[in-house]
Design a protein around this motif. Structure first.
Motif, PDB file in Angstrom:
ATOM      1  N   LYS A 172      42.004  44.030  60.514  1.00 25.17           N
ATOM      2  CA  LYS A 172      42.404  42.808  59.808  1.00 25.17           C
ATOM      3  C   LYS A 172      41.187  41.917  59.541  1.00 25.17           C
ATOM      4  N   PRO A 173      40.427  42.236  58.501  1.00 24.91           N
ATOM      5  CA  PRO A 173      39.253  41.418  58.200  1.00 24.91           C
ATOM      6  C   PRO A 173      39.633  39.958  57.935  1.00 24.91           C
ATOM      7  N   ASP A 174      38.719  39.059  58.251  1.00 23.39           N
ATOM      8  CA  ASP A 174      38.983  37.625  58.106  1.00 23.39           C
ATOM      9  C   ASP A 174      38.486  37.159  56.732  1.00 23.39           C
ATOM     10  N   TRP A 175      39.328  37.338  55.725  1.00 20.77           N
ATOM     11  CA  TRP A 175      38.895  36.997  54.364  1.00 20.77           C
ATOM     12  C   TRP A 175      38.711  35.506  54.177  1.00 20.77           C
ATOM     13  N   ALA A 176      39.520  34.707  54.881  1.00 20.69           N
ATOM     14  CA  ALA A 176      39.379  33.250  54.727  1.00 20.69           C
ATOM     15  C   ALA A 176      37.988  32.827  55.169  1.00 20.69           C
ATOM     16  N   ASP A 177      37.540  33.366  56.304  1.00 23.91           N
ATOM     17  CA  ASP A 177      36.210  32.993  56.793  1.00 23.91           C
ATOM     18  C   ASP A 177      35.133  33.540  55.848  1.00 23.91           C
ATOM     19  N   ALA A 178      35.345  34.772  55.352  1.00 20.71           N
ATOM     20  CA  ALA A 178      34.355  35.375  54.433  1.00 20.71           C
ATOM     21  C   ALA A 178      34.206  34.518  53.182  1.00 20.71           C
ATOM     22  N   LEU A 179      35.318  34.021  52.688  1.00 18.60           N
ATOM     23  CA  LEU A 179      35.278  33.253  51.437  1.00 18.60           C
ATOM     24  C   LEU A 179      34.898  31.790  51.649  1.00 18.60           C
ATOM     25  N   SER A 180      34.692  31.404  52.911  1.00 20.05           N
ATOM     26  CA  SER A 180      34.227  30.035  53.150  1.00 20.05           C
ATOM     27  C   SER A 180      32.745  29.907  52.821  1.00 20.05           C
ATOM     28  N   LEU A 237      35.440  37.821  46.184  1.00 21.94           N
ATOM     29  CA  LEU A 237      35.967  39.002  46.880  1.00 21.94           C
ATOM     30  C   LEU A 237      36.660  39.940  45.900  1.00 21.94           C
ATOM     31  N   HIS A 238      36.352  41.217  45.999  1.00 22.66           N
ATOM     32  CA  HIS A 238      37.036  42.245  45.212  1.00 22.66           C
ATOM     33  C   HIS A 238      37.587  43.278  46.184  1.00 22.66           C
ATOM     34  N   LEU A 239      38.892  43.492  46.167  1.00 18.11           N
ATOM     35  CA  LEU A 239      39.494  44.560  46.976  1.00 18.11           C
ATOM     36  C   LEU A 239      40.186  45.527  46.035  1.00 18.11           C
ATOM     37  N   GLY A 286      36.166  47.752  48.870  1.00 21.38           N
ATOM     38  CA  GLY A 286      35.988  46.553  48.066  1.00 21.38           C
ATOM     39  C   GLY A 286      34.528  46.135  48.070  1.00 21.38           C
ATOM     40  N   HIS A 287      34.263  44.976  47.527  1.00 22.50           N
ATOM     41  CA  HIS A 287      32.890  44.440  47.594  1.00 22.50           C
ATOM     42  C   HIS A 287      32.926  42.919  47.514  1.00 22.50           C
ATOM     43  N   ILE A 288      31.810  42.325  47.918  1.00 30.38           N
ATOM     44  CA  ILE A 288      31.648  40.874  47.807  1.00 30.38           C
ATOM     45  C   ILE A 288      30.449  40.636  46.897  1.00 30.38           C
ATOM     46  N   THR A 289      30.600  39.758  45.937  1.00 27.82           N
ATOM     47  CA  THR A 289      29.478  39.398  45.079  1.00 27.82           C
ATOM     48  C   THR A 289      29.191  37.913  45.272  1.00 27.82           C
TER      49      THR A 289
END
Ligand code: AMP
Length: 388
Positions: free
Chosen positions: A334-342, A348-350, A363-366
């Motif tokens: 369960k990755p923490d997307w909220a924290d990643a996007l802070s 975020l691309h999934l 996915g990837h993060i740009t």
């Protein structure tokens, strides 16, 4: 589909259908770009819930070598493309007899076989690492004699993301050959390149022969899989220019209509060697979605639909980091997307894949930033935060 002759030069009207062979994330992002512009999308893939099928208008559920299914796709499409190389070229060409197939089946045949690919590059006078074609143990042993080591032995077909290849540090009596024997009709033995860095350039070429190359990406691989793309690449401007020219030469030599990614090594002596070609959007070009005026996916759609290509200008440095299944593993599923996007500047691309396996591209993060260092730091931090 509308009744468009194969040789029509008119742009495809919105509402026309783009057929994609292959339902992975590259097809998905191409489909999203197509739908943004009002086109419809049909996809051929054995998985009815593939990443591309999830966003497509129509799914042909079939194997990549099913010629009847490829013809069915062609009948409902106004143009067809493919999103990965291991598509059966006979099936693709069967579709191409009914509807325009771009890039062509011959581009597919060449780029899905390392021997044919290297021979095509050689014929065009384009630089690669020294190599020999291997069809037997004797060829392999002779190759070890004729090329200076260390070496990399690669299967001619079915290799991607570092699969189907073995690094040979010291001449052996055939161990590496036996490891890959039977996996492909031929192999390539090439010199191991002690590169300064790896980079890629993605060139779009339209039916009239116009070319446009996206800014060169610096690529960092981990275990043979792309990990990070940094753009602009941290190289001298003249090196970037040369890399871009090489990508155009490749697109022209193969007569590509669509996009082609050219992966390259920059050697310690600032020589550029072409490693691999992919006649489709590429993982190292995901940065173009946020980084460039026109993404690699939209550019492909424009070429397929005979529309003018868009500007590839970048406004800010951009970094992409891949999200492999390993991120899920680190985060107990369960990755923490909220924290990643802070983290500022992150996107975020999934890809909608249900099962997160180690090494699987999920996915990837740009991230964009005012400088390459800022963008890189932010992208890495964001991925770290996703791991929890
Ligand atoms: P490929 O499947 O050919 O793209 O190879 C995957 C990765 O393996 C490349 O991105 C490089 O990091 C590495 N690699 C492949 N060929 C060579 C070579 N001749 N010398 C050094 N590294 C290589």
């Amino acid at each position: 589909m509308t009744d468009i002759p194969l040789d029509s030069t008119s742009p495809l009207e919105p509402g026309s259908t783009i057929g994609i062979i292959g339902g992975g994330q590259l097809g998905r992002m191409t489909a999203i770009a197509a739908r943004q512009m009002g086109y419809r999308v049909a996809v051929l893939d054995p998985d009815p819930d593939s990443p591309c099928a999830q966003v497509a208008d129509h799914v042909v559920e079939a194997a990549y070598d099913d010629r009847d299914a490829a013809r069915e796709l062609a009948r409902i499409s106004d143009v067809i493309t493919y999103e990965f190389e291991n598509v059966d070229p006979d099936a693709a060409e069967a579709a191409g007899e009914i509807t325009r197939l771009w890039p062509s089946g011959s581009v597919l045949r060449t780029t899905q076989n390392r021997v044919l690919e290297k021979e095509a590059l050689k014929r065009a006078g384009l630089p690669t690492a020294d190599y020999v074609k291997i069809e037997s143990l004797d060829d392999y042993l002779a190759g070890l004699e004729s090329l200076t080591g260390p070496w990399v032995l690669k299967t001619a077909t079915s290799g991607y993301d570092g699969k189907g290849q073995v690094v040979v540090n010291e001449a052996d009596d055939g161990a590496a050959f036996r490891e890959l024997e039977g996996k492909s009709p031929a192999m390539v033995l090439e010199r191991f390149v002690r590169f300064k860095l790896e980079m890629s350039a993605i060139c779009a070429r339209d039916a009239d022969g116009h070319t446009l190359t996206f800014p060169v990406s610096e690529n960092d691989h981990v275990d043979g899989i792309l990990d990070t793309s940094i753009v602009p690449a941290r190289i001298e401007p003249h090196v970037a220019e040369k890399a871009s020219e090489l990508a155009i030469s490749v697109a022209e030599a193969l007569d590509v209509r669509g996009v082609i990614a050219v992966e390259m090594f920059l050697t310690q002596d600032d020589e550029i060697l072409i490693n691999e070609l992919a006649p489709r959007p590429h993982n190292s070009g995901h940065y173009t979605i946020e980084g460039c005026n026109t993404s690699q996916f939209q550019q492909l759609v424009r070429v397929l639909c005979r529309l003018p290509m868009g500007s590839v200008e970048m406004s800010k440095p951009t970094v992409m980091v891949n999200l492999l299944g390993d991120v899920w593993e680190a985060a107990d599923g369960k990755p923490d997307w909220a924290d990643a996007l802070s983290v500022p500047g992150t996107n975020l691309h999934l890809y909608g894949k249900a099962e997160a396996r180690k090494g699987r591209k999920m996915g990837h993060i740009t991230t964009v930033g005012d400088t390459v260092d800022v963008a890189l730091h932010r992208a890495q931090l964001s991925r770290q935060k996703a791991k929890g």
